[in-house]
Design a protein around this motif. Sequence first.
Motif, short mmCIF file in Angstrom:
data_model
loop_
_atom_site.label_atom_id
_atom_site.label_comp_id
_atom_site.label_asym_id
_atom_site.label_seq_id
_atom_site.Cartn_x
_atom_site.Cartn_y
_atom_site.Cartn_z
N LYS A 15 -3.29 55.72 -91.32
CA LYS A 15 -4.10 55.57 -90.12
C LYS A 15 -4.61 54.14 -90.01
CE LYS A 15 -5.62 60.36 -89.57
NZ LYS A 15 -6.79 61.26 -89.46
N ILE A 16 -4.67 53.63 -88.79
CA ILE A 16 -5.12 52.25 -88.54
C ILE A 16 -6.56 52.28 -88.04
CG2 ILE A 16 -4.69 50.15 -87.21
CD1 ILE A 16 -1.78 51.00 -87.00
N GLY A 17 -7.40 51.47 -88.64
CA GLY A 17 -8.80 51.39 -88.24
C GLY A 17 -8.94 50.80 -86.84
N LEU A 18 -10.22 50.76 -86.38
CA LEU A 18 -10.50 50.32 -85.02
C LEU A 18 -10.04 48.89 -84.77
CD1 LEU A 18 -11.83 50.97 -82.30
CD2 LEU A 18 -14.00 50.12 -83.26
N LEU A 19 -10.22 48.01 -85.75
CA LEU A 19 -9.85 46.60 -85.59
C LEU A 19 -8.66 46.22 -86.47
CD1 LEU A 19 -13.44 45.02 -85.55
CD2 LEU A 19 -12.01 45.64 -83.59
N GLY A 20 -7.95 47.19 -87.00
CA GLY A 20 -6.88 46.90 -87.93
C GLY A 20 -5.48 46.97 -87.36
N ASN A 21 -5.35 47.19 -86.06
CA ASN A 21 -4.01 47.35 -85.49
C ASN A 21 -3.37 45.99 -85.17
OD1 ASN A 21 -1.74 48.59 -84.42
ND2 ASN A 21 -2.63 48.81 -82.37
N ARG A 22 -2.09 45.83 -85.51
CA ARG A 22 -1.30 44.66 -85.17
C ARG A 22 -0.14 45.13 -84.29
NH1 ARG A 22 -5.35 43.62 -87.25
NH2 ARG A 22 -5.77 42.17 -89.00
N LYS A 23 -0.19 44.77 -83.04
CA LYS A 23 0.77 45.30 -82.08
C LYS A 23 2.18 44.77 -82.33
CE LYS A 23 0.40 47.40 -78.84
NZ LYS A 23 0.67 48.83 -78.60
N LEU A 24 3.16 45.65 -82.19
CA LEU A 24 4.58 45.30 -82.23
C LEU A 24 5.19 45.51 -80.85
CD1 LEU A 24 5.56 47.00 -85.62
CD2 LEU A 24 4.99 44.58 -85.22
N ASP A 25 6.43 45.10 -80.71
CA ASP A 25 7.08 45.26 -79.42
C ASP A 25 7.22 46.73 -79.03
OD1 ASP A 25 8.40 44.24 -77.12
OD2 ASP A 25 10.33 44.77 -78.01
N ASP A 26 7.42 47.57 -80.04
CA ASP A 26 7.61 49.01 -79.75
C ASP A 26 6.79 49.90 -80.67
OD1 ASP A 26 8.90 48.45 -82.07
OD2 ASP A 26 10.79 49.44 -81.52
N GLY A 27 5.69 49.40 -81.21
CA GLY A 27 4.89 50.24 -82.10
C GLY A 27 3.65 49.53 -82.60
N ASN A 28 3.14 50.05 -83.71
CA ASN A 28 1.89 49.54 -84.29
C ASN A 28 2.12 49.21 -85.77
OD1 ASN A 28 0.09 50.11 -81.90
ND2 ASN A 28 0.78 52.19 -82.30
N LEU A 29 1.32 48.27 -86.24
CA LEU A 29 1.43 47.80 -87.63
C LEU A 29 0.04 47.65 -88.19
CD1 LEU A 29 3.44 46.65 -89.83
CD2 LEU A 29 2.88 44.39 -88.89
N CYS A 30 -0.21 48.21 -89.38
CA CYS A 30 -1.53 48.07 -90.00
C CYS A 30 -1.66 46.69 -90.63
CB CYS A 30 -1.74 49.19 -91.02
SG CYS A 30 -0.71 49.06 -92.49
N LYS A 31 -2.90 46.32 -90.91
CA LYS A 31 -3.14 44.99 -91.46
C LYS A 31 -2.62 44.84 -92.89
CE LYS A 31 -7.89 46.01 -92.91
NZ LYS A 31 -9.32 45.61 -92.78
N ASN A 32 -2.55 45.92 -93.63
CA ASN A 32 -2.02 45.84 -95.00
C ASN A 32 -0.53 45.54 -95.00
OD1 ASN A 32 -4.53 46.40 -96.20
ND2 ASN A 32 -4.20 48.63 -96.04
N CYS A 33 0.22 46.17 -94.10
CA CYS A 33 1.65 45.87 -94.01
C CYS A 33 1.88 44.47 -93.43
CB CYS A 33 2.35 46.91 -93.14
SG CYS A 33 2.46 48.56 -93.90
N ALA A 34 0.97 44.04 -92.53
CA ALA A 34 1.10 42.70 -91.93
C ALA A 34 0.93 41.61 -92.99
CB ALA A 34 0.09 42.55 -90.82
N LYS A 35 0.09 41.85 -94.02
CA LYS A 35 -0.12 40.86 -95.06
C LYS A 35 1.14 40.63 -95.90
CE LYS A 35 -5.09 41.61 -95.66
NZ LYS A 35 -6.15 42.11 -96.61
N LYS A 36 2.05 41.58 -95.90
CA LYS A 36 3.25 41.47 -96.71
C LYS A 36 4.34 40.63 -96.03
CE LYS A 36 2.49 46.06 -98.74
NZ LYS A 36 3.06 47.43 -98.92
N LEU A 37 4.14 40.33 -94.75
CA LEU A 37 5.13 39.52 -94.04
C LEU A 37 5.04 38.06 -94.49
CD1 LEU A 37 4.61 40.98 -90.44
CD2 LEU A 37 6.46 41.53 -92.04
#
Length: 343
Positions: A15-37
Amino acid sequence: MGLFDKKNCDICGEKIGLLGNRKLDDGNLCKNCAKKLSPWFEERRHSTIEDIKRQLEYREQNKQKVENFRVTRQIATRTYNIFIDDTNGNFAVAHNLDISENPDIVPLSSITMCKMEVKQDRSEEKYNKDGKMVSYQPPVYHYEYDYTMRIKVRTPWFDDMDFKLNNISLEEKDRHEIMEIEQTGNQIVAALTGNVAMNSGMSNMNGGMQYGNMGMNNGMQNMNGGMQHGSMGMNNGMQNMNSGMQYGNMGMNNGMQNMNGGMQYGNMGMNNGMQNMNGGMQQGNMGMNNGMQNMNGGMQQGNMGMNQNMNGNAQQMGGTWKCQCGADNTGKFCEFCGQPRPF
């Protein structure tokens, strides 16, 4: 679904918190997965869920490359370190070369450009005159410089690895820091481009240095202009001070002249008094001399009278007398011819 409904990450399912969402072209990405990029990756909003999954697979494989990396050269800057593995032909730009940071291991052969750029920011300096900020004549400018290392590469996930060489903007007075940063930037260009692209890298480096030197020269000229204005103000102040000292010296000289004049008049009065006193003493001496002369004359006359009287008395009292025959006698008759004494 509502705007504030909680969403799930399309990569890990959490689940993604209120301010933790990172928008994708066709979905959502949490901040923890975004840090791995990759830290150099900039196309996240235009990436699909499948693009992100493939990149995360590459990032896991990159950890093995980090472990196998053998540092043969290292160049430290104020922001990042450049690690070079000449044995395997790879390099990395990172703070630390470890799995926790997992820096991208990039082939040296994938570099298409490497150069150092300097950005110059100019602001006009003004001074307060009668409550208003006015420009110097000629205008004086303040310059700040920022150095950026630009590295272009060919990879599936990013195409540039740009980073700043300085933490804060540098000014004209920071000459030592500027020279140190430029030297470090030139070392990076030479190390990453190699002998084949050395001329191209040196050309870019010289271009950047020329721009930097132009900015520095302009800054130095403006600084000199400001110093000239300051010197003019100081010279005017010194001239005014000198004028004041001249007037003061004139007043002192006038005072000294008046004092000397007063002393001269006083000396003249003293000299006149001395002359009058000397004249009076001379007259007094003259009178005394006249009196002494008169007294001497009187004494001489008195002595003459006394001598005459004494001679007459001596003659009357029977003293020596001379006879007509030439003999000296004491009696009443001459002892040689018998003539009687004439008195």
